[in-house]
Write an enzyme that holds these catalytic residues in place. Structure first.
Site, PDB file in Angstrom:
ATOM      1  N   GLU A 174       1.039  -0.859   0.026  1.00 45.71           N
ATOM      2  CA  GLU A 174       0.326  -0.108   0.059  1.00 45.71           C
ATOM      3  C   GLU A 174       0.811   1.473  -0.086  1.00 45.71           C
ATOM      4  OE1 GLU A 174      -2.268  -0.079   3.310  1.00 45.71           O
ATOM      5  OE2 GLU A 174      -3.437  -2.156   2.202  1.00 45.71           O
ATOM      6  N   ASP A 206     -11.848 -10.441  -0.678  1.00 48.10           N
ATOM      7  CA  ASP A 206     -13.048 -10.661   0.400  1.00 48.10           C
ATOM      8  C   ASP A 206     -14.466  -9.689  -0.668  1.00 48.10           C
ATOM      9  OD1 ASP A 206     -12.047  -8.277   1.697  1.00 48.10           O
ATOM     10  OD2 ASP A 206     -11.937  -8.750   2.955  1.00 48.10           O
ATOM     11  N   GLU A 262      -6.414 -10.497  -0.987  1.00 50.60           N
ATOM     12  CA  GLU A 262      -6.900 -10.469   0.273  1.00 50.60           C
ATOM     13  C   GLU A 262      -8.205 -10.819  -0.035  1.00 50.60           C
ATOM     14  OE1 GLU A 262      -5.487  -6.950   2.147  1.00 50.60           O
ATOM     15  OE2 GLU A 262      -3.344  -7.524   1.806  1.00 50.60           O
ATOM     16  N   HIS A 316     -10.251  -6.338  -2.415  1.00 55.19           N
ATOM     17  CA  HIS A 316     -11.396  -5.725  -1.613  1.00 55.19           C
ATOM     18  C   HIS A 316     -12.667  -5.054  -2.668  1.00 55.19           C
ATOM     19  CE1 HIS A 316      -8.700  -7.195   2.126  1.00 55.19           C
ATOM     20  NE2 HIS A 316      -7.968  -6.677   1.713  1.00 55.19           N
ATOM     21  N   ASN A 366       2.080  -5.133  -2.735  1.00 61.62           N
ATOM     22  CA  ASN A 366       1.061  -5.341  -2.870  1.00 61.62           C
ATOM     23  C   ASN A 366       0.267  -4.557  -2.514  1.00 61.62           C
ATOM     24  OD1 ASN A 366      -1.214  -7.687  -2.231  1.00 61.62           O
ATOM     25  ND2 ASN A 366      -0.938  -7.447   0.038  1.00 61.62           N
TER      26      ASN A 366
END
Ligand code: NAG
Ligand code: NAG
Ligand code: NAG
Length: 359
Positions: free
Chosen positions: A157, A267, A265, A235, A198
């Site tokens: 990030e 979701d 990651e 996400h 990432n």
């Protein structure tokens, strides 16, 4: 045509009714389908029961998940809480679980502005002092886990929403140099691990952040520094998600600058209350990620969901009014997205001339 399970087994096929995510992902040509997890004390629900056998049985099932990531345990806050004082207790829990259950371990994350030990932000750094702190951190942490991490999220990030560098303590003191230093150091300390950049919000081709991620990785490449992959956190939102074509186009952009990508990651949050329509959108979103990864399997190595059990998701804590973002409800029944992905993997395997068959 209906075939008996034993006949299918004899033919080396996976009967879809009993097929599970990791075994299907591998049949489809990916390296893994995995789930991140945490040390029991860190899982979002408190108090965590001493034995949660249903959770552990799903997590440890090698056909369900062939890979894991510690959601928290390897972050700076936990591994170097005081300058030069290292503690691998939390990270080891998940690393040892990966080893015991034969899962690929993605390690996460060496340099990140968040969940940072407070001393890193409160110190009045000189450039040289911060360089030394970064090198020591990466040398100790990546050194400790050397040989066990298939991937390292070296940098997490580092981009703002507009695609420029985030004004973290690292950037404010060192500028872009800290990015090169992090990757150079990780490459020296663990030459076998695949080194990843990432981030979230880098899944759509027209996003300025996606362009930023391409630029960041290209900057490293142009400087002759090893960087192997881009991790799209993914996400995502059930009611507004990227199309499969968008995801494929984004992966195509990363392919220009790195050898591999992964969904790291995943979701898919739903605005509560949950209903059938929203669960259907969620299922479509999960399937688009599966399709995009399988259809670019020369670049996309695998998919990791950010835990698998709704009560342990970070989503309701960070995005109030959202939830049910994973694949198992609180009562351990599965979301429609689970079967949605199983069926789509089956179709994709068949389209490749493979052996997954409707039973
Ligand atoms: C290391 O971390 C563990 C788990 O968070 C904690 O219980 C333990 O007290 C820590 N060890 C030291 C020496 O601080
Ligand atoms: C688990 O650890 C042992 C001992 O270090 C090692 O030989 C083995 O390859 C590891 N297995 C996995 C799956 O990482
Ligand atoms: C399908 O099954 C046959 C027989 O077990 C095996 O030889 C072949 O490699 C399989 N094909 C795929 C794509 O898995």
């Amino acid at each position: 045509m209906r075939l008996s399970t034993s006949l299918l087994a004899a033919a080396g096929a996976v009967p879809l009714a009993t097929a599970q995510l990791h075994e299907l992902a591998v049949k489809a040509g990916l390296q893994y389908f995995g789930a991140a997890t945490d040390t029991p004390g860190f899982r979002e629900r408190e108090p965590y029961p001493e034995s949660y056998s249903q959770y552990d049985a799903i997590l440890e099932d090698p056909k369900e998940f062939g890979q894991t990531t510690p959601t928290n345990g390897q972050k700076w806050l936990f591994v170097e809480p005081e300058p030069g004082v290292f503690n691998f207790t939390e990270g080891d829990y998940v690393a040892n679980l990966a080893n015991r259950t034969n899962k690929i371990l993605r390690c996460h994350a060496l340099v990140w502005h968040s969940q940072l030990a407070p001393w890193v932000e409160t110190t009045e750094w000189t450039k040289e002092g911060l360089r030394e702190a970064i090198v020591r951190h990466i040398t100790e942490v990546a050194g400790y886990y050397r040989g066990r991490c298939a991937h390292w999220d070296v940098l997490n990030e580092a981009l703002d929403e507009d695609g420029t560098y985030r004004k973290s303590v690292f950037y404010n003191v060192l500028g872009e140099e800290y990015i090169r230093l992090a990757f150079e150091t990780a490459a020296k300390v663990d030459p076998e691990a695949k080194l990843y950049y990432n981030d979230y919000g880098i899944e759509r081709p027209a996003s300025v952040k996606t362009a930023g991620a391409v630029r960041l990785v290209k900057m490293l490449k142009d400087a002759g520094i090893k960087v192997d992959g881009v991790g799209m956190q993914a996400h995502l939102h059930a009611d507004n998600h990227p199309s499969e074509a968008d995801l494929i186009n984004t992966i195509g952009m990363y392919k220009e600058v790195v050898k591999e990508v992964a969904f790291t990651e995943l979701d898919v949050r739903i605005k509560v209350p949950v209903d059938e329509q929203k669960l259907q959108w969620q299922s479509e979103c999960y399937q688009k990620v599966v399709g995009a990864c399988v259809k670019t399997k020369d670049v996309c190595v695998g998919i990791t969901i950010w835990d698998f059990y709704d009560p342990f998701s970070w989503v309701p804590h960070v995005f109030p009014g959202n939830g049910a973002s994973l694949l198992w409800f609180e009562d351990f029944s599965k979301h429609p997205a689970y079967d949605g992905m199983v069926n789509y993997f089956g179709e994709l395997i068949e389209a490749q001339g493979g052996n997954a068959t409707c039973s």
